[in-house]
Write an enzyme that holds these catalytic residues in place. Sequence first.
Site, PDB file in Angstrom:
ATOM      1  N   ASP A 152       9.251 -44.709  -9.752  1.00 24.78           N
ATOM      2  CA  ASP A 152       8.261 -44.353  -9.589  1.00 24.78           C
ATOM      3  C   ASP A 152       8.050 -42.659 -10.324  1.00 24.78           C
ATOM      4  O   ASP A 152       8.087 -42.213  -9.395  1.00 24.78           O
ATOM      5  CB  ASP A 152       8.201 -44.127  -7.406  1.00 24.78           C
ATOM      6  CG  ASP A 152       6.105 -44.005  -7.371  1.00 24.78           C
ATOM      7  OD1 ASP A 152       5.411 -42.704  -8.545  1.00 24.78           O
ATOM      8  OD2 ASP A 152       6.140 -44.052  -6.282  1.00 24.78           O
ATOM      9  N   GLU A 190       3.412 -42.522 -26.862  1.00 21.70           N
ATOM     10  CA  GLU A 190       3.631 -41.102 -27.577  1.00 21.70           C
ATOM     11  C   GLU A 190       4.675 -41.085 -28.207  1.00 21.70           C
ATOM     12  O   GLU A 190       5.986 -41.231 -28.895  1.00 21.70           O
ATOM     13  CB  GLU A 190       3.615 -39.743 -26.557  1.00 21.70           C
ATOM     14  CG  GLU A 190       3.225 -38.678 -27.411  1.00 21.70           C
ATOM     15  CD  GLU A 190       3.866 -37.158 -27.102  1.00 21.70           C
ATOM     16  OE1 GLU A 190       3.390 -37.053 -25.415  1.00 21.70           O
ATOM     17  OE2 GLU A 190       3.450 -36.424 -26.961  1.00 21.70           O
ATOM     18  N   LYS A 238       5.475 -30.100 -19.314  1.00 20.96           N
ATOM     19  CA  LYS A 238       5.366 -31.788 -20.048  1.00 20.96           C
ATOM     20  C   LYS A 238       6.259 -32.406 -20.999  1.00 20.96           C
ATOM     21  O   LYS A 238       6.266 -33.793 -20.996  1.00 20.96           O
ATOM     22  CB  LYS A 238       3.682 -31.653 -20.456  1.00 20.96           C
ATOM     23  CG  LYS A 238       3.487 -32.800 -20.921  1.00 20.96           C
ATOM     24  CD  LYS A 238       3.482 -33.603 -22.123  1.00 20.96           C
ATOM     25  CE  LYS A 238       2.829 -34.231 -22.581  1.00 20.96           C
ATOM     26  NZ  LYS A 238       3.016 -35.531 -23.856  1.00 20.96           N
ATOM     27  N   HIS A 248       6.048 -34.293 -35.334  1.00 13.96           N
ATOM     28  CA  HIS A 248       4.429 -35.326 -34.350  1.00 13.96           C
ATOM     29  C   HIS A 248       3.921 -35.995 -35.639  1.00 13.96           C
ATOM     30  O   HIS A 248       3.080 -37.114 -35.481  1.00 13.96           O
ATOM     31  CB  HIS A 248       3.476 -34.058 -33.739  1.00 13.96           C
ATOM     32  CG  HIS A 248       3.831 -34.406 -32.533  1.00 13.96           C
ATOM     33  ND1 HIS A 248       3.058 -33.466 -31.465  1.00 13.96           N
ATOM     34  CD2 HIS A 248       4.702 -34.069 -31.787  1.00 13.96           C
ATOM     35  CE1 HIS A 248       3.428 -34.028 -29.715  1.00 13.96           C
ATOM     36  NE2 HIS A 248       4.427 -33.887 -30.268  1.00 13.96           N
TER      37      HIS A 248
HETATM   38  C1  MEV Z   1       3.944 -33.012 -26.399  1.00 16.94           C
HETATM   39  O1  MEV Z   1       3.921 -34.098 -26.051  1.00 16.94           O
HETATM   40  C2  MEV Z   1       5.275 -32.355 -25.330  1.00 16.94           C
HETATM   41  C3  MEV Z   1       5.642 -30.725 -26.865  1.00 16.94           C
HETATM   42  O2  MEV Z   1       4.059 -29.935 -26.960  1.00 16.94           O
HETATM   43  C4  MEV Z   1       6.539 -30.276 -25.242  1.00 16.94           C
HETATM   44  C5  MEV Z   1       6.399 -28.089 -25.773  1.00 16.94           C
HETATM   45  O3  MEV Z   1       5.504 -27.828 -26.401  1.00 16.94           O
HETATM   46  O4  MEV Z   1       7.514 -27.668 -25.447  1.00 16.94           O
HETATM   47  C6  MEV Z   1       5.614 -30.516 -27.702  1.00 16.94           C
END
Ligand code: MEV
Length: 441
Positions: A298, A91, A282, A395
Amino acid sequence: MANNREQNGLVSGFSKKSKQEKIEWISQTCFANPQQAKSVLKTYWHTDEKLQQLHDEFIENAVSNFYLPMAVAPNFVINEIPYVLPMVTEESSVVAASANAAKFWSTRGGFHAEIIGTEKTGQVHFLFSGHHQKLAKFFTAIKPKLLQETEGITKNMRKRRGGIVDIELVDSTKNMANYYQLHVRFETADAMGANFINSCLEQLAKTLQDQAASYVPFLEHENQIEVVMSILSNYVPGSRVKAWVSCPILDLGDDGHLLAQKFVQAVQIAHQNPYRAVTHNKGIMNGIDALAIATGNDFRAIEAGIHAYAAKDGQYRGLSKAWIKDETFWFELEVPLAVGTVGGLTKLHPMVKWSHELLQSPNAEGLMQIIAVSGLAQNFAALRSLVTTGIQKGHMKMHLLNILNQMGATEAEKQAMIEHFKTNVISFNAVEQALIAWRKI
Ligand code: MEV
């Protein structure tokens, strides 16, 4: 061969074929252009045959290597020691986010981390149709034998202050007819311990059955304990680590108060709203997995355990906490982690070995702390963007090169586009248009 798939697409004895034969079969059977399919696989073979063989032997039916980028994030200060973190991820923005958060906190006291526990769990799941109290008595009577018969397996671990901590009999007959468990707690020193735990459990299951078969007070049907399975649990709430940062709100910058407040709100939202909590977590896992992969751990086990922990009170919640007290901002993450610095791939995979050395060869507790910090750093970076500029700016900036590569941009074109998009909003369409326009000049 091309007809194999048409015949039925199935193959027998595949694992016994040589690597060449396997590649031949899949190329001919599954690809429109077998030559090209073969050549893609070969492109990713290592030129050092021994090294390639090492990778081939990690898993069954290996045909090639699957590259993911490995990066480093410098400037992490954890419990006052500087670290460079190895990160494996696909990513675009993850490493940049880590490096930014690391730099930010390096001048504000750094990250802190502490171990809350290192205990792991495994279970022998079994069925017993007799009387509960008789089983309880039997269990008490054979407990020393259960421990004694695992001594051969636990010997080395005990030298490293690990081993079986305790065994309990758990009655789950209310949830499922005749269902009990041996609930076993382990310490596994610097190993993640999966093989050790599973070997112990299988021996415990055997001893349990053997002892039941000759236990005189049991009636005939009670002599036959039916073991369903014996396996470690990847839910490890007894093996937890806490990481945190804190600084005076004023040190957060000109808009420190607003930022701190928004952080607290963002964390509250993730605490009470599962849709947000999943994305919030996530982001944390972006940091945790990248380290787990780089250090040969793992990551599926880690993911499963952490997500279960996020739902421990019956609702899935964000894992981090943020609060303001006496004009100081606090941000904290507590997660369960079972990781190893010995065993598994740690001494086998050259890049994993490299990562451990980069991290100053930590023991398992040290690695738990570093991984938790990596999760916290990601969460900090994500929330900081989300409550200020929005996530897309950073991003898309990181994603720009991916888009340009997809469009077959040359180095000169890439430089021109990077320059152009310093002052323009990035989207796939915008990049396409800008590139077309630039090519016309
Ligand atoms: C993207 O990989 C992760 C985010 O969506 C985490 C979040 O929203 O806190 C930026």
